[in-house]
Scaffold this motif. Sequence first.
Motif, PDB file in Angstrom:
ATOM      1  N   ARG A  38       0.854  -1.187   0.000  1.00 21.44           N
ATOM      2  CA  ARG A  38       0.000   0.000   0.000  1.00 21.44           C
ATOM      3  C   ARG A  38       0.887   1.233   0.000  1.00 21.44           C
ATOM      4  NH1 ARG A  38      -5.181   0.984  -0.889  1.00 21.44           N
ATOM      5  NH2 ARG A  38      -6.055   2.646   0.344  1.00 21.44           N
ATOM      6  N   PHE A  39       0.786   2.024  -1.059  1.00 25.14           N
ATOM      7  CA  PHE A  39       1.543   3.262  -1.183  1.00 25.14           C
ATOM      8  C   PHE A  39       0.636   4.424  -0.803  1.00 25.14           C
ATOM      9  CE2 PHE A  39       3.264   0.331  -4.320  1.00 25.14           C
ATOM     10  CZ  PHE A  39       4.611   0.405  -4.061  1.00 25.14           C
ATOM     11  N   GLY A  40       1.096   5.288   0.094  1.00 31.64           N
ATOM     12  CA  GLY A  40       0.369   6.505   0.402  1.00 31.64           C
ATOM     13  C   GLY A  40      -0.888   6.331   1.217  1.00 31.64           C
ATOM     14  N   GLY A  41      -1.048   5.274   1.929  1.00 32.27           N
ATOM     15  CA  GLY A  41      -2.219   5.053   2.770  1.00 32.27           C
ATOM     16  C   GLY A  41      -1.924   3.975   3.791  1.00 32.27           C
ATOM     17  N   GLY A  72      -5.022   5.639  -1.238  1.00 32.85           N
ATOM     18  CA  GLY A  72      -3.673   5.336  -1.672  1.00 32.85           C
ATOM     19  C   GLY A  72      -3.765   4.342  -2.808  1.00 32.85           C
ATOM     20  N   VAL A  73      -2.632   3.843  -3.191  1.00 30.47           N
ATOM     21  CA  VAL A  73      -2.565   2.851  -4.250  1.00 30.47           C
ATOM     22  C   VAL A  73      -2.109   1.547  -3.641  1.00 30.47           C
ATOM     23  CG1 VAL A  73      -1.420   2.258  -6.409  1.00 30.47           C
ATOM     24  CG2 VAL A  73      -2.032   4.630  -5.942  1.00 30.47           C
ATOM     25  N   GLU A  74      -2.812   0.475  -3.961  1.00 28.20           N
ATOM     26  CA  GLU A  74      -2.460  -0.831  -3.418  1.00 28.20           C
ATOM     27  C   GLU A  74      -2.168  -1.804  -4.552  1.00 28.20           C
ATOM     28  OE1 GLU A  74      -5.263  -3.807  -1.328  1.00 28.20           O
ATOM     29  OE2 GLU A  74      -4.288  -2.667   0.282  1.00 28.20           O
ATOM     30  N   TRP A  75      -1.071  -2.522  -4.430  1.00 29.26           N
ATOM     31  CA  TRP A  75      -0.707  -3.570  -5.369  1.00 29.26           C
ATOM     32  C   TRP A  75      -0.706  -4.891  -4.625  1.00 29.26           C
ATOM     33  CZ3 TRP A  75       1.238  -3.657 -10.511  1.00 29.26           C
ATOM     34  CH2 TRP A  75       1.196  -2.429 -11.148  1.00 29.26           C
ATOM     35  N   ASP A  94       3.741  -7.424 -14.956  1.00 34.34           N
ATOM     36  CA  ASP A  94       3.431  -6.237 -14.153  1.00 34.34           C
ATOM     37  C   ASP A  94       4.348  -6.006 -12.956  1.00 34.34           C
ATOM     38  OD1 ASP A  94       1.339  -5.856 -15.885  1.00 34.34           O
ATOM     39  OD2 ASP A  94      -0.191  -6.583 -14.509  1.00 34.34           O
ATOM     40  N   VAL A  95       4.896  -7.071 -12.391  1.00 37.51           N
ATOM     41  CA  VAL A  95       5.710  -6.938 -11.177  1.00 37.51           C
ATOM     42  C   VAL A  95       7.031  -7.685 -11.368  1.00 37.51           C
ATOM     43  CG1 VAL A  95       5.835  -7.352  -8.687  1.00 37.51           C
ATOM     44  CG2 VAL A  95       3.620  -6.838  -9.748  1.00 37.51           C
ATOM     45  N   ARG A  96       8.126  -6.952 -11.172  1.00 38.11           N
ATOM     46  CA  ARG A  96       9.446  -7.570 -11.230  1.00 38.11           C
ATOM     47  C   ARG A  96      10.270  -7.056 -10.052  1.00 38.11           C
ATOM     48  NH1 ARG A  96      12.769  -7.331 -16.158  1.00 38.11           N
ATOM     49  NH2 ARG A  96      12.921  -5.172 -15.546  1.00 38.11           N
TER      50      ARG A  96
END
Length: 167
Positions: A38-41, A72-75, A94-96
Amino acid sequence: MPGCSTRAVLQLVGPTSWTEVRAVLAYDAADPYAVRIRFGGRASRPGVDERRTRHPAAAGLGSGDTGGEDDGVEWMVARDLLHAGLSHPAGDGDVRLWPARTAGDVLFLELRAPSGHALFELSRAVLAGFVADSERLVPIGREADALDVDHELQALLQGEGPETGGR
Protein backbone atom coordinates in the motif's frame (compact mmCIF):
# COMPACT_ATOMS: atom_id res chain seq x y z
CA MET A 1 -6.26 -15.31 11.03
CA PRO A 2 -3.06 -13.54 12.05
CA GLY A 3 -1.10 -11.19 9.86
CA CYS A 4 1.94 -8.97 9.86
CA SER A 5 2.98 -5.75 8.23
CA THR A 6 6.06 -3.63 7.82
CA ARG A 7 6.37 0.04 7.06
CA ALA A 8 8.97 0.81 4.44
CA VAL A 9 10.47 3.77 2.66
CA LEU A 10 11.08 3.22 -1.04
CA GLN A 11 12.81 5.55 -3.45
CA LEU A 12 10.90 6.24 -6.67
CA VAL A 13 13.59 6.40 -9.32
CA GLY A 14 12.97 9.37 -11.60
CA PRO A 15 14.83 10.64 -14.65
CA THR A 16 16.59 13.44 -12.74
CA SER A 17 15.83 12.80 -9.06
CA TRP A 18 14.52 10.23 -6.63
CA THR A 19 11.42 10.69 -4.51
CA GLU A 20 10.82 9.11 -1.11
CA VAL A 21 7.63 7.04 -1.03
CA ARG A 22 6.26 5.52 2.16
CA ALA A 23 4.51 2.18 1.94
CA VAL A 24 3.09 -0.62 4.06
CA LEU A 25 3.72 -4.24 3.15
CA ALA A 26 0.91 -6.37 4.60
CA TYR A 27 0.48 -10.13 4.82
CA ASP A 28 -2.67 -11.90 5.99
CA ALA A 29 -2.47 -15.64 6.65
CA ALA A 30 -6.08 -15.95 5.41
CA ASP A 31 -4.75 -15.02 1.92
CA PRO A 32 -1.46 -16.94 2.18
CA TYR A 33 -0.14 -16.50 -1.35
CA ALA A 34 -0.48 -12.70 -1.52
CA VAL A 35 1.23 -9.62 -0.13
CA ARG A 36 -0.36 -6.21 -0.38
CA ILE A 37 1.85 -3.18 -0.88
CA ARG A 38 0.00 0.00 0.00
CA PHE A 39 1.54 3.26 -1.18
CA GLY A 40 0.37 6.50 0.40
CA GLY A 41 -2.22 5.05 2.77
CA ARG A 42 -2.79 2.52 5.48
CA ALA A 43 -3.06 -1.23 5.04
CA SER A 44 -6.60 -2.10 4.04
CA ARG A 45 -6.79 -5.60 5.52
CA PRO A 46 -8.37 -5.80 8.97
CA GLY A 47 -6.49 -7.79 11.55
CA VAL A 48 -3.06 -7.08 10.10
CA ASP A 49 -0.55 -6.06 12.76
CA GLU A 50 0.82 -2.62 11.81
CA ARG A 51 2.96 -2.13 14.93
CA ARG A 52 6.22 -3.35 13.38
CA THR A 53 8.52 -0.83 11.83
CA ARG A 54 11.77 -2.40 10.67
CA HIS A 55 13.29 0.69 9.04
CA PRO A 56 14.01 3.76 11.17
CA ALA A 57 13.20 6.16 8.33
CA ALA A 58 9.70 4.69 8.04
CA ALA A 59 8.31 6.33 11.17
CA GLY A 60 5.07 8.15 10.45
CA LEU A 61 3.44 6.73 7.36
CA GLY A 62 1.84 9.49 5.29
CA SER A 63 -1.82 9.32 4.32
CA GLY A 64 -1.20 10.51 0.76
CA ASP A 65 -2.76 13.35 -1.20
CA THR A 66 -5.68 11.42 -2.62
CA GLY A 67 -8.38 12.20 -0.08
CA GLY A 68 -9.43 10.16 2.95
CA GLU A 69 -7.22 8.52 5.47
CA ASP A 70 -7.24 5.09 3.80
CA ASP A 71 -6.75 6.34 0.23
CA GLY A 72 -3.67 5.34 -1.67
CA VAL A 73 -2.56 2.85 -4.25
CA GLU A 74 -2.46 -0.83 -3.42
CA TRP A 75 -0.71 -3.57 -5.37
CA MET A 76 -1.18 -7.25 -4.68
CA VAL A 77 1.92 -9.32 -5.39
CA ALA A 78 2.81 -12.97 -4.93
CA ARG A 79 4.72 -13.66 -1.72
CA ASP A 80 6.90 -16.23 -3.51
CA LEU A 81 7.94 -13.52 -6.01
CA LEU A 82 9.14 -11.34 -3.12
CA HIS A 83 10.95 -14.31 -1.59
CA ALA A 84 12.69 -15.18 -4.86
CA GLY A 85 13.55 -11.56 -5.65
CA LEU A 86 15.64 -11.29 -2.50
CA SER A 87 18.40 -13.30 -4.19
CA HIS A 88 17.81 -13.21 -7.96
CA PRO A 89 15.64 -11.52 -10.61
CA ALA A 90 12.00 -12.61 -10.28
CA GLY A 91 8.68 -11.87 -11.93
CA ASP A 92 7.42 -11.08 -15.42
CA GLY A 93 4.87 -8.67 -16.68
CA ASP A 94 3.43 -6.24 -14.15
CA VAL A 95 5.71 -6.94 -11.18
CA ARG A 96 9.45 -7.57 -11.23
CA LEU A 97 11.98 -7.58 -8.39
CA TRP A 98 15.76 -7.97 -8.50
CA PRO A 99 18.82 -7.31 -6.34
CA ALA A 100 21.19 -4.51 -7.35
CA ARG A 101 24.47 -5.76 -8.74
CA THR A 102 26.63 -3.35 -6.77
CA ALA A 103 25.00 -2.77 -3.36
CA GLY A 104 24.23 -5.55 -0.88
CA ASP A 105 21.13 -4.00 0.72
CA VAL A 106 19.44 -2.69 -2.43
CA LEU A 107 16.59 -4.24 -4.40
CA PHE A 108 14.72 -2.81 -7.36
CA LEU A 109 10.94 -3.20 -7.67
CA GLU A 110 9.31 -2.43 -11.01
CA LEU A 111 5.53 -2.07 -11.26
CA ARG A 112 3.77 -1.75 -14.62
CA ALA A 113 0.17 -0.78 -15.34
CA PRO A 114 -1.67 0.39 -18.46
CA SER A 115 -1.25 3.96 -17.20
CA GLY A 116 2.54 3.71 -16.88
CA HIS A 117 5.29 2.16 -14.82
CA ALA A 118 7.39 2.92 -11.76
CA LEU A 119 10.81 1.78 -10.63
CA PHE A 120 11.54 1.77 -6.89
CA GLU A 121 14.65 1.12 -4.85
CA LEU A 122 14.10 -0.53 -1.49
CA SER A 123 16.05 -2.08 1.33
CA ARG A 124 16.71 -5.81 0.97
CA ALA A 125 16.96 -6.11 4.78
CA VAL A 126 13.50 -4.57 5.27
CA LEU A 127 11.90 -6.89 2.69
CA ALA A 128 13.79 -9.95 3.98
CA GLY A 129 12.59 -9.23 7.53
CA PHE A 130 9.00 -8.89 6.33
CA VAL A 131 9.16 -12.12 4.31
CA ALA A 132 10.64 -13.90 7.36
CA ASP A 133 7.77 -12.59 9.52
CA SER A 134 5.24 -13.94 6.99
CA GLU A 135 7.04 -17.31 6.89
CA ARG A 136 6.68 -17.63 10.66
CA LEU A 137 2.90 -17.36 10.13
CA VAL A 138 2.72 -19.60 7.04
CA PRO A 139 5.92 -21.30 5.83
CA ILE A 140 6.68 -21.01 2.11
CA GLY A 141 5.32 -24.12 0.42
CA ARG A 142 2.62 -24.62 3.11
CA GLU A 143 0.19 -21.96 1.88
CA ALA A 144 -2.44 -24.51 0.81
CA ASP A 145 -2.55 -25.80 4.40
CA ALA A 146 -3.57 -22.32 5.59
CA LEU A 147 -6.54 -22.09 3.22
CA ASP A 148 -9.99 -23.17 4.35
CA VAL A 149 -10.98 -24.46 0.91
CA ASP A 150 -14.26 -25.98 2.11
CA HIS A 151 -15.40 -22.70 3.65
CA GLU A 152 -14.38 -20.68 0.57
CA LEU A 153 -16.13 -23.13 -1.78
CA GLN A 154 -19.28 -23.02 0.33
CA ALA A 155 -19.25 -19.21 0.27
CA LEU A 156 -18.83 -19.16 -3.51
CA LEU A 157 -21.65 -21.66 -4.02
CA GLN A 158 -23.95 -19.54 -1.84
CA GLY A 159 -23.11 -16.41 -3.82
CA GLU A 160 -21.05 -14.84 -1.03
CA GLY A 161 -17.78 -14.71 -2.96
CA PRO A 162 -15.79 -11.53 -3.47
CA GLU A 163 -16.83 -11.16 -7.12
CA THR A 164 -20.55 -11.96 -7.22
CA GLY A 165 -21.66 -8.77 -8.94
CA GLY A 166 -22.93 -9.42 -12.45
CA ARG A 167 -20.72 -12.30 -13.56
